[in-house]
Design an enzyme around this catalytic site. Sequence first.
Site, PDB file in Angstrom:
ATOM      1  N   LYS A   1     -11.694  -0.268  -7.831  1.00 27.04           N
ATOM      2  CA  LYS A   1     -10.937  -1.137  -8.824  1.00 27.04           C
ATOM      3  C   LYS A   1     -11.574  -2.420  -9.095  1.00 27.04           C
ATOM      4  CE  LYS A   1      -6.625   0.703  -7.988  1.00 27.04           C
ATOM      5  NZ  LYS A   1      -4.934   0.436  -7.847  1.00 27.04           N
TER       6      LYS A   1
ATOM      7  N   GLY B   1      -3.422  -6.069   3.213  1.00 18.32           N
ATOM      8  CA  GLY B   1      -4.526  -5.774   2.732  1.00 18.32           C
ATOM      9  C   GLY B   1      -4.969  -6.675   1.700  1.00 18.32           C
TER      10      GLY B   1
ATOM     11  N   GLY C   1      -7.478  -6.022  -0.722  1.00 22.62           N
ATOM     12  CA  GLY C   1      -8.650  -5.437  -1.627  1.00 22.62           C
ATOM     13  C   GLY C   1      -7.961  -5.380  -3.207  1.00 22.62           C
TER      14      GLY C   1
ATOM     15  N   GLY D   1       5.120   4.132  -3.455  1.00 20.36           N
ATOM     16  CA  GLY D   1       4.587   3.874  -4.310  1.00 20.36           C
ATOM     17  C   GLY D   1       4.737   4.778  -5.690  1.00 20.36           C
TER      18      GLY D   1
END
Length: 247
Positions: A67, A126, A128, A228
Amino acid sequence: MRNKKIYGLVGKNINYSFSKGYFLDKFKKEEISDSDYLNFDIDRIDLIEDIFKNNKLSGLNVTIPYKEKIIPFIDELSPVAKEIGSVNTICFEDSRKIGHNTDIYGFDKTLSEINIGNINYALVLGTGGASKAIRYVLSKRKIKYNLVSRSKKENSILYKDLDVNIFNQHLLIINSTPLGTHPNIEEFPDIPYHYLDNKHILYDLVYNPLETIYMKKGIEKGARVINGLKMLEYQAEKSWELWSKYN
């Protein structure tokens, strides 16, 4: 397939991915016969250039771990994608590749649906590309957050430093790491679960399996949990909306 528009997902080790099945099912249900959706599983990001040579490409999704890494290969970024530095959707306008982020839409919509109440503080596990969309939405909602990382980074705290005071204040905890994703379903973020109670909400960006160990540990302590999947569905529909503007 020769005359079909090609959509697809770019990532690494993505056979488990939701996107291909979701879009193929969508094409079937909505009788979209001129389109196909493929997985582009690549070991390193520079191989994206070979994918871009396909002149049938009409739209791409991007997932972990690319990403952020894909940005140098894109011609233009939407204002939001540029601001947060993460792309999960690529549109094609003539020969130009335009990067967008629809994770923001998906995450924000799910927060509206789960009634987070008066939560003012969150922990984001996280640091990222996935976490960047989460942080953007939390900031827009005026929810203060702390990043949690395995190694010391700017504006983050270490997992080992999480204590009862932090947990008492931060009632929304979001796992933006891939820990627990199939096939590594025995993995989970290393947080002190014994500090959880029924005031906490555990949000896991993982959707396969639908109930991760992270979520199960939250349930054991009375916390509300969400996976999710809905976020992914919402961001996928937003991707389709964007692609449709160019096709």
